[in-house]
Design an enzyme around this catalytic site. Structure first.
Site, PDB file in Angstrom:
ATOM      1  N   CYS A   1       0.799  -1.229   0.000  1.00 30.63           N
ATOM      2  CA  CYS A   1       0.000   0.000   0.000  1.00 30.63           C
ATOM      3  C   CYS A   1       0.832   1.280   0.000  1.00 30.63           C
ATOM      4  O   CYS A   1       0.286   2.373  -0.145  1.00 30.63           O
ATOM      5  CB  CYS A   1      -0.970  -0.003   1.172  1.00 30.63           C
ATOM      6  SG  CYS A   1      -2.214  -1.314   1.058  1.00 30.63           S
TER       7      CYS A   1
ATOM      8  N   HIS B   1      -2.647   7.283   2.559  1.00 31.24           N
ATOM      9  CA  HIS B   1      -3.201   5.985   2.193  1.00 31.24           C
ATOM     10  C   HIS B   1      -4.494   5.776   2.975  1.00 31.24           C
ATOM     11  O   HIS B   1      -4.542   6.004   4.189  1.00 31.24           O
ATOM     12  CB  HIS B   1      -2.190   4.884   2.510  1.00 31.24           C
ATOM     13  CG  HIS B   1      -2.756   3.513   2.461  1.00 31.24           C
ATOM     14  ND1 HIS B   1      -3.518   3.052   1.411  1.00 31.24           N
ATOM     15  CD2 HIS B   1      -2.697   2.485   3.357  1.00 31.24           C
ATOM     16  CE1 HIS B   1      -3.889   1.806   1.651  1.00 31.24           C
ATOM     17  NE2 HIS B   1      -3.402   1.443   2.821  1.00 31.24           N
TER      18      HIS B   1
ATOM     19  N   ASN C   1     -10.394   0.775   1.209  1.00 30.45           N
ATOM     20  CA  ASN C   1      -8.944   0.740   1.042  1.00 30.45           C
ATOM     21  C   ASN C   1      -8.648   0.117  -0.319  1.00 30.45           C
ATOM     22  O   ASN C   1      -8.853  -1.078  -0.506  1.00 30.45           O
ATOM     23  CB  ASN C   1      -8.325  -0.076   2.183  1.00 30.45           C
ATOM     24  CG  ASN C   1      -6.815  -0.223   2.074  1.00 30.45           C
ATOM     25  OD1 ASN C   1      -6.213   0.043   1.049  1.00 30.45           O
ATOM     26  ND2 ASN C   1      -6.203  -0.680   3.155  1.00 30.45           N
TER      27      ASN C   1
END
Length: 344
Positions: A113, A254, A284
């Site tokens: 990520c 993020h 996400n």
């Protein structure tokens, strides 16, 4: 030396909406529980016919269209993903073919990520040293819906599918990327993993039976890692660049978990900054989450010329990455681009 910055943004979110109610049934939780734990209400799921390269190519095209730049003007395609089309070749090669960027060198980066921030750093260095006015496409794309165990409430509730992109090019000296910071703590690599499918644990009947191809995460360990390492990394980057925390206008993190971001926000300490969040609708999206959120904010007119923007990723490895930029003149961002309008 040539100053490099973001000259256009793009994104693609699949049209299929997956609500908390749908996820909650399999995970043994409720919609209220998911919202309370994560701030997420829905996420997107890729069509069965699509692979990561398809989403990435659509996001890349929207960035090119926004800038009015032809694909054959792109010198580099750097794709961040941890859900590639295949173990090999690089998914970026397929994206190059799909968009017709025949002059571009294309390769993948996997920092989970944090991948987009790592990819942005690499692409900026390549363009800066080249100094010849060329462009680089930096894309973050993931399809996590293919690697989730939907009975695991720690992971099934979090992830959505999507892709985001930026086009990098030469910009005026008052704008552009000022500095970046990357760090890895490999001693904690076990906190996030997909154990099977590589050379350590090749795919076989046993790994399939054990579900070892699914995404696994130690949620508490990840939260502790973020709280310990993210604020310090951001403060170090700002200090190195000579930028005061009070001068940061926008923070694009993020989109891991809204509650976790809310908990770490006071320690980050950016008193004048807006923290941009898109996770309520998209969840996400892995490597895509920073560029998707950046594109959404840009198309809503959030960034002004000269605004200081801080982007941050964190994820498996364990990794942290941050980019400090001064927003400059970009291509006109129409608020109703088809790829984004479908995601609203």
């Amino acid at each position: 030396m040539t100053r490099i910055g973001i000259v256009a943004t793009g994104s693609y979110l699949p049209t299929t909406v997956v609500t908390n109610e749908e996820i909650a049934r399999g995970a043994g939780v409720t919609d209220e529980w998911i919202v309370r734990k994560t701030g997420i209400r829905e996420r997107r799921r890729a069509d069965d016919r699509d692979a990561t390269s398809d989403l990435a190519a659509r996001a890349a095209r929207t960035a090119l269209e926004q800038a009015g730049v032809a694909a054959d003007e792109v010198a580099y395609i750097v794709l961040a993903t941890s859900t590639p089309d295949h173990p090999q070749p690089a998914t970026a090669s397929i994206v190059q073919h799909l968009i017709g960027a025949r002059n571009a060198a294309a390769f993948d980066i996997n920092a989970v990520c944090s991948g987009f921030v790592y990819a942005l750093t690499v692409a900026e260095r390549l363009l800066r040293t080249a100094g010849d006015g060329r462009y680089a496409l930096v894309v973050g794309a993931d399809i996590y819906s293919r690697i989730l165990d939907y009975s695991d409430r720690k992971t099934a509730i979090l992830f959505g599918d999507g892709a985001g992109a930026v086009l990098l090019g030469a910009v005026p000296d008052h704008s552009g990327i000022r500095d970046t910071l990357l760090l890895t703590r490999g001693d904690q690599y076990r906190l996030i993993s997909v154990p099977a499918g590589g050379s350590r644990m090749p795919a076989d009947e046993r790994t399939l039976k054990e579900g070892a191809h699914f995404f696994r995460m130690d949620g508490r360990g990840v939260r502790s890692f973020v709280q310990e390492h993210l604020p310090g990394a951001l403060h170090e980057l700002l200090a190195r660049a000579g930028v005061r925390r009070e001068d940061v206008a926008h923070f694009v993190p993020h989109q891991a978990n809204g509650v976790m971001l809310g908990e770490v926000w006071p320690a980050i300490g950016l008193p004048a900054a807006t923290m941009h969040l898109a996770l309520e609708r998209f969840g996400n999206t892995g490597s895509a989450s920073v560029p998707v959120t950046l594109d959404l904010a840009h198309r809503q007119g959030a960034f002004g010329d000269g605004d200081t923007v801080l982007m941050a990723g964190f994820g498996g490895g364990m990794t942290v990455g941050a980019v400090l930029a001064h927003w400059g003149p970009t291509a006109h961002a129409r608020p109703a681009e088809p790829a984004l309008a479908a995601a609203r």
